[in-house]
Design a protein around this motif. Structure first.
Motif, PDB file in Angstrom:
ATOM      1  N   THR A 173     -22.484  80.508  81.540  1.00 48.02           N
ATOM      2  CA  THR A 173     -21.272  79.826  81.983  1.00 48.02           C
ATOM      3  C   THR A 173     -21.506  78.329  81.955  1.00 48.02           C
ATOM      4  O   THR A 173     -22.643  77.854  81.974  1.00 48.02           O
ATOM      5  CB  THR A 173     -20.869  80.235  83.422  1.00 48.02           C
ATOM      6  OG1 THR A 173     -21.908  79.843  84.317  1.00 48.02           O
ATOM      7  CG2 THR A 173     -20.622  81.717  83.521  1.00 48.02           C
ATOM      8  N   SER A 174     -20.411  77.582  81.947  1.00 44.93           N
ATOM      9  CA  SER A 174     -20.500  76.127  81.979  1.00 44.93           C
ATOM     10  C   SER A 174     -19.230  75.566  82.599  1.00 44.93           C
ATOM     11  O   SER A 174     -18.146  76.156  82.469  1.00 44.93           O
ATOM     12  CB  SER A 174     -20.674  75.565  80.568  1.00 44.93           C
ATOM     13  OG  SER A 174     -20.648  74.146  80.590  1.00 44.93           O
ATOM     14  N   ASP A 175     -19.375  74.411  83.238  1.00 44.41           N
ATOM     15  CA  ASP A 175     -18.192  73.698  83.738  1.00 44.41           C
ATOM     16  C   ASP A 175     -17.746  72.621  82.750  1.00 44.41           C
ATOM     17  O   ASP A 175     -16.759  71.933  82.975  1.00 44.41           O
ATOM     18  CB  ASP A 175     -18.457  73.091  85.111  1.00 44.41           C
ATOM     19  CG  ASP A 175     -19.573  72.054  85.102  1.00 44.41           C
ATOM     20  OD1 ASP A 175     -20.052  71.661  84.009  1.00 44.41           O
ATOM     21  OD2 ASP A 175     -19.980  71.631  86.194  1.00 44.41           O
ATOM     22  N   ARG A 183     -13.899  76.225  84.007  1.00 43.23           N
ATOM     23  CA  ARG A 183     -15.121  76.992  83.754  1.00 43.23           C
ATOM     24  C   ARG A 183     -14.910  77.825  82.488  1.00 43.23           C
ATOM     25  O   ARG A 183     -13.823  78.366  82.261  1.00 43.23           O
ATOM     26  CB  ARG A 183     -15.455  77.947  84.903  1.00 43.23           C
ATOM     27  CG  ARG A 183     -15.639  77.290  86.259  1.00 43.23           C
ATOM     28  CD  ARG A 183     -16.906  76.438  86.288  1.00 43.23           C
ATOM     29  NE  ARG A 183     -17.114  75.844  87.595  1.00 43.23           N
ATOM     30  CZ  ARG A 183     -16.687  74.656  87.972  1.00 43.23           C
ATOM     31  NH1 ARG A 183     -15.987  73.911  87.141  1.00 43.23           N
ATOM     32  NH2 ARG A 183     -16.953  74.183  89.172  1.00 43.23           N
ATOM     33  N   THR A 226     -16.574  69.248  83.923  1.00 36.90           N
ATOM     34  CA  THR A 226     -15.307  69.067  84.646  1.00 36.90           C
ATOM     35  C   THR A 226     -15.420  69.631  86.054  1.00 36.90           C
ATOM     36  O   THR A 226     -16.349  70.376  86.372  1.00 36.90           O
ATOM     37  CB  THR A 226     -14.152  69.779  83.922  1.00 36.90           C
ATOM     38  OG1 THR A 226     -14.379  71.177  83.978  1.00 36.90           O
ATOM     39  CG2 THR A 226     -14.040  69.325  82.479  1.00 36.90           C
ATOM     40  N   LYS A 227     -14.455  69.315  86.896  1.00 34.55           N
ATOM     41  CA  LYS A 227     -14.458  69.799  88.277  1.00 34.55           C
ATOM     42  C   LYS A 227     -13.821  71.179  88.408  1.00 34.55           C
ATOM     43  O   LYS A 227     -14.297  72.026  89.165  1.00 34.55           O
ATOM     44  CB  LYS A 227     -13.717  68.805  89.171  1.00 34.55           C
ATOM     45  CG  LYS A 227     -13.670  69.200  90.616  1.00 34.55           C
ATOM     46  CD  LYS A 227     -12.912  68.193  91.453  1.00 34.55           C
ATOM     47  CE  LYS A 227     -12.795  68.691  92.881  1.00 34.55           C
ATOM     48  NZ  LYS A 227     -11.910  67.886  93.683  1.00 34.55           N
ATOM     49  N   ASN A 228     -12.768  71.453  87.669  1.00 36.39           N
ATOM     50  CA  ASN A 228     -11.979  72.669  87.887  1.00 36.39           C
ATOM     51  C   ASN A 228     -12.005  73.686  86.751  1.00 36.39           C
ATOM     52  O   ASN A 228     -11.482  74.779  86.903  1.00 36.39           O
ATOM     53  CB  ASN A 228     -10.520  72.294  88.177  1.00 36.39           C
ATOM     54  CG  ASN A 228     -10.385  71.519  89.465  1.00 36.39           C
ATOM     55  OD1 ASN A 228     -11.126  71.738  90.414  1.00 36.39           O
ATOM     56  ND2 ASN A 228      -9.444  70.590  89.498  1.00 36.39           N
ATOM     57  N   TYR A 238      -9.517  78.307  85.451  1.00 35.87           N
ATOM     58  CA  TYR A 238      -9.122  76.987  85.931  1.00 35.87           C
ATOM     59  C   TYR A 238      -8.684  77.090  87.387  1.00 35.87           C
ATOM     60  O   TYR A 238      -7.947  77.996  87.765  1.00 35.87           O
ATOM     61  CB  TYR A 238      -7.982  76.415  85.089  1.00 35.87           C
ATOM     62  CG  TYR A 238      -7.735  74.961  85.371  1.00 35.87           C
ATOM     63  CD1 TYR A 238      -8.556  73.993  84.808  1.00 35.87           C
ATOM     64  CD2 TYR A 238      -6.716  74.554  86.221  1.00 35.87           C
ATOM     65  CE1 TYR A 238      -8.352  72.643  85.071  1.00 35.87           C
ATOM     66  CE2 TYR A 238      -6.510  73.217  86.492  1.00 35.87           C
ATOM     67  CZ  TYR A 238      -7.331  72.264  85.918  1.00 35.87           C
ATOM     68  OH  TYR A 238      -7.136  70.936  86.182  1.00 35.87           O
TER      69      TYR A 238
END
Length: 173
Positions: A33-35, A42, A38-40, A83
């Motif tokens: 997984t990765s973001d 994935r 960003t904050k919101n 999101y």
């Protein structure tokens, strides 16, 4: 896995529990997984097999009329995106490529079909009438999942998931 066979008079035959010579079951999983910085947002990708199991039974025992070999595998490759719209609402979507494989073998015998107690005959007496039944098939399909997570409070979360798998009926010999 253990099987007990009873004849028509209720006697245990043979007088012990029978089991497979080999049985396997596993749930392999690999995921990342990765973001994406960003904050919101994935994203994720996974390869897994939530159903992977099989057994090999003796062809010299009454088990031969239930299963000699069986193997079932249902595996997936999934790409996902999620999101978080607010502190209370998140939505996720996955697209899945699905592979299914089934293999099974057992003996069929007209004498056993007409009198189930004949399955306890010695293999030397019953084998001339045995016919091997083999099932073997595989298929590819795809599906998608949509998940919604609602968090009205910090201690209460409510999630809903919608799943769909698309398939066509196909026969493989």
């Amino acid at each position: 896995l253990g099987l007990k066979f009873y004849d028509s008079k209720g006697l245990l035959r043979p007088d012990k529990e029978l089991g497979p010579e080999l049985s396997i079951g596993f749930i392999p999983f690999f995921g990342v997984t990765s973001d994406l910085g960003t904050k919101n947002l994935r994203v994720g990708f996974a390869l897994y097999a939530p159903n992977a199991y099989g057994a090999w039974m003796s062809d010299q025992l009454p088990t031969r009329y239930h299963a000699i070999k069986a193997l079932f595998l249902a595996s997936r490759a999934s790409g996902s995106i999620a999101y978080r719209f607010s502190d209370k609402l998140s939505v996720g979507l996955s697209v899945n490529l699905i592979y299914v494989y089934l293999m099974a073998q057992r003996m069929m015998n007209p004498n056993v079909l007409s009198d189930p107690d004949r399955r306890f005959d010695s293999p030397a007496d019953s084998k001339p009438f045995d016919a091997l039944l083999e099932l073997n098939g595989q298929d590819w399909t795809w599906g998608w999942d949509l998940g919604i997570l609602f968090e009205p409070t910090k201690t209460f979360k409510l999630g809903v998931d919608f799943d769909t798998i698309y398939y066509e009926s196909q026969t493989y010999l």
